[in-house]
Design an enzyme around this catalytic site. Structure first.
Site, PDB file in Angstrom:
ATOM      1  N   GLY A 273      49.268  49.284  33.235  1.00 30.75           N
ATOM      2  CA  GLY A 273      48.507  50.074  32.274  1.00 30.75           C
ATOM      3  C   GLY A 273      47.785  51.199  33.003  1.00 30.75           C
ATOM      4  O   GLY A 273      48.187  51.617  34.088  1.00 30.75           O
TER       5      GLY A 273
ATOM      6  N   ILE B  66      44.927  51.344  34.655  1.00 32.57           N
ATOM      7  CA  ILE B  66      44.388  51.042  35.980  1.00 32.57           C
ATOM      8  C   ILE B  66      45.511  50.763  36.970  1.00 32.57           C
ATOM      9  O   ILE B  66      45.491  51.259  38.102  1.00 32.57           O
ATOM     10  CB  ILE B  66      43.400  49.861  35.900  1.00 32.57           C
ATOM     11  CG1 ILE B  66      42.189  50.251  35.058  1.00 32.57           C
ATOM     12  CG2 ILE B  66      42.954  49.444  37.308  1.00 32.57           C
ATOM     13  CD1 ILE B  66      41.248  49.097  34.750  1.00 32.57           C
TER      14      ILE B  66
ATOM     15  N   ARG C 285      41.362  40.285  35.278  1.00 36.51           N
ATOM     16  CA  ARG C 285      40.680  39.167  34.622  1.00 36.51           C
ATOM     17  C   ARG C 285      40.785  37.928  35.505  1.00 36.51           C
ATOM     18  O   ARG C 285      41.862  37.590  36.013  1.00 36.51           O
ATOM     19  CB  ARG C 285      41.300  38.885  33.251  1.00 36.51           C
ATOM     20  CG  ARG C 285      40.977  39.947  32.209  1.00 36.51           C
ATOM     21  CD  ARG C 285      39.506  39.889  31.817  1.00 36.51           C
ATOM     22  NE  ARG C 285      39.138  40.970  30.932  1.00 36.51           N
ATOM     23  CZ  ARG C 285      38.604  42.117  31.330  1.00 36.51           C
ATOM     24  NH1 ARG C 285      38.396  42.340  32.623  1.00 36.51           N
ATOM     25  NH2 ARG C 285      38.278  43.036  30.441  1.00 36.51           N
TER      26      ARG C 285
ATOM     27  N   GLU D  26      32.813  33.201  35.686  1.00 33.14           N
ATOM     28  CA  GLU D  26      31.720  33.960  36.307  1.00 33.14           C
ATOM     29  C   GLU D  26      30.355  33.548  35.740  1.00 33.14           C
ATOM     30  O   GLU D  26      30.244  33.300  34.539  1.00 33.14           O
ATOM     31  CB  GLU D  26      31.936  35.459  36.083  1.00 33.14           C
ATOM     32  CG  GLU D  26      33.175  35.977  36.777  1.00 33.14           C
ATOM     33  CD  GLU D  26      33.413  37.463  36.544  1.00 33.14           C
ATOM     34  OE1 GLU D  26      32.507  38.145  36.009  1.00 33.14           O
ATOM     35  OE2 GLU D  26      34.495  37.946  36.891  1.00 33.14           O
TER      36      GLU D  26
ATOM     37  N   HIS E 181      32.146  41.308  40.746  1.00 35.81           N
ATOM     38  CA  HIS E 181      32.583  42.017  39.535  1.00 35.81           C
ATOM     39  C   HIS E 181      31.954  43.412  39.451  1.00 35.81           C
ATOM     40  O   HIS E 181      31.196  43.721  38.524  1.00 35.81           O
ATOM     41  CB  HIS E 181      32.255  41.208  38.277  1.00 35.81           C
ATOM     42  CG  HIS E 181      33.118  41.598  37.099  1.00 35.81           C
ATOM     43  ND1 HIS E 181      33.419  40.731  36.076  1.00 35.81           N
ATOM     44  CD2 HIS E 181      33.744  42.765  36.785  1.00 35.81           C
ATOM     45  CE1 HIS E 181      34.185  41.344  35.175  1.00 35.81           C
ATOM     46  NE2 HIS E 181      34.380  42.592  35.592  1.00 35.81           N
ATOM     47  N   ILE E 182      32.320  44.259  40.395  1.00 35.20           N
ATOM     48  CA  ILE E 182      31.751  45.610  40.459  1.00 35.20           C
ATOM     49  C   ILE E 182      32.824  46.686  40.306  1.00 35.20           C
ATOM     50  O   ILE E 182      32.631  47.830  40.724  1.00 35.20           O
ATOM     51  CB  ILE E 182      30.958  45.823  41.766  1.00 35.20           C
ATOM     52  CG1 ILE E 182      31.847  45.544  43.002  1.00 35.20           C
ATOM     53  CG2 ILE E 182      29.707  44.967  41.785  1.00 35.20           C
ATOM     54  CD1 ILE E 182      31.194  45.914  44.325  1.00 35.20           C
TER      55      ILE E 182
END
Length: 322
Positions: free
Chosen positions: A159, A161, A241, A270, A288-289
């Site tokens: 996709g 990204i 994910r 998380e 998760h940055i």
């Protein structure tokens, strides 16, 4: 005192729930006519007459929440993903759900490459060695890593990204393979990428970068069986994910030395991470940055609130997910 304009209807402040973490990312001009309740991460979603909610990906919004918020008119997720929202329940109630697509593509692709380089060249281990005071000087076999030129980068999902990650690969001399439900002709022309099935992708990739959404089909797809099909010494990267990967199986593969390294920014539960993965060798584990640049986060918050303003003013949502 300035008198009110004759004939002008007083504005109505709509009661809205917004994640408290977004407070410093929004300007007052974006919040006109909104009566905001800032909802902290550790607070449960309340019952009441709020007409909109702007949650983060960490807040579940499903049947119970819809029942407790009977006047809700929109769920404006401040994330590109929306697996924290029960879409079936929302659609049954006629409540639009929106997300923030596109804006975090470049930031997440940049971070994906930070993980690729950090794992391939063992940067975290190098930093730890220097800071420990145990570095004794240069050695010809110290922290030998993977040279990228003429290696294969595999993209599991292509996709926005995934393609942005692939476009960054050319200067490093990497060959690009990808798997996706549909061909990406323009991406192939730009990068020389070749579409393959998932099995060939696993077998051929020196670096496998995961870019699929969380769906019933993708959850747990990186497991003991699929990891065993990867090249010995291959690197696994995940900025999509967390529940796509079985963390204990990944830890086992790293412990056995089958995988060369793993770089992760997302996890299945998380902020909890499987203790075996935390202790596994050759890992770079980030909190998760992926979209954590000031510009990206402000834009995400702005889009979420703009969706709220549109719906509450009788207009279609700007970025609906269905």
């Amino acid at each position: 005192m300035v008198p009110a304009a004759i004939g002008r209807e007083p504005s109505i402040a709509h009661p809205v729930l917004i994640a408290a973490e977004l407070k410093n990312l929004l300007e007052p001009t974006q919040l006109v006519d909104l009566d905001i309740t800032w909802l902290a991460a550790d607070q449960r979603t309340p019952k009441g007459d709020w007409v909109a909610i702007v949650p983060l990906l960490s807040r579940w919004v499903g049947g119970t929440e819809f029942k407790h918020l009977p006047k809700l008119r929109i769920v404006a997720n401040c994330a590109v993903g929306y697996d924290n929202v029960d879409l079936v329940a929302a659609e049954m109630r006629g409540i639009p759900v929106t997300n923030t697509p596109g804006v975090l593509t470049e930031a997440t692709a940049d971070l994906t490459w930070a993980l690729i380089l950090a794992t391939a060249r063992r940067l975290v281990e190098g930093v730890d060695l220097v800071r420990s005071g145990q570095w004794t000087g240069w050695h010809p076999e110290q922290l030998l890593g993977l040279e990228l030129r003429e290696r294969t980068l595999g993209l599991l999902g292509a996709g926005r990204i995934g393609q942005a990650v692939g476009r960054r690969a050319a200067p490093f001399g990497l060959r690009i393979l990808y798997s996706a439900r549909t061909p990406k002709s323009e991406f192939e022309r730009e990068t020389g990428a070749r579409r393959v099935d998932t099995n060939e992708l696993l077998v051929e990739s020196d670096i496998l970068s995961v870019h699929v959404p969380s769906t019933p089909e993708t959850k747990g797809m990186i497991n003991g069986e699929t990891l065993a099909r990867m090249k010995r010494g291959a690197i696994l990267i995940n900025t999509s994910r967390g529940d796509v990967i079985r963390e204990e199986a990944l830890a086992r593969s790293l412990e056995l030395g089958h995988l060369g390294a793993a770089g992760l920014d997302v996890y299945a539960d998380e902020p909890n991470i499987h203790p075996r993965l935390l202790a596994a060798p050759r890992t770079v584990l980030l909190p998760h940055i992926g979209s954590a640049t000031a510009a990206t986060r402000r834009t995400m918050a702005s889009i979420a609130v703009a969706n709220v303003q549109a719906v509450l003013n009788g207009k279609p949502p700007l970025t609906p997910v269905y």
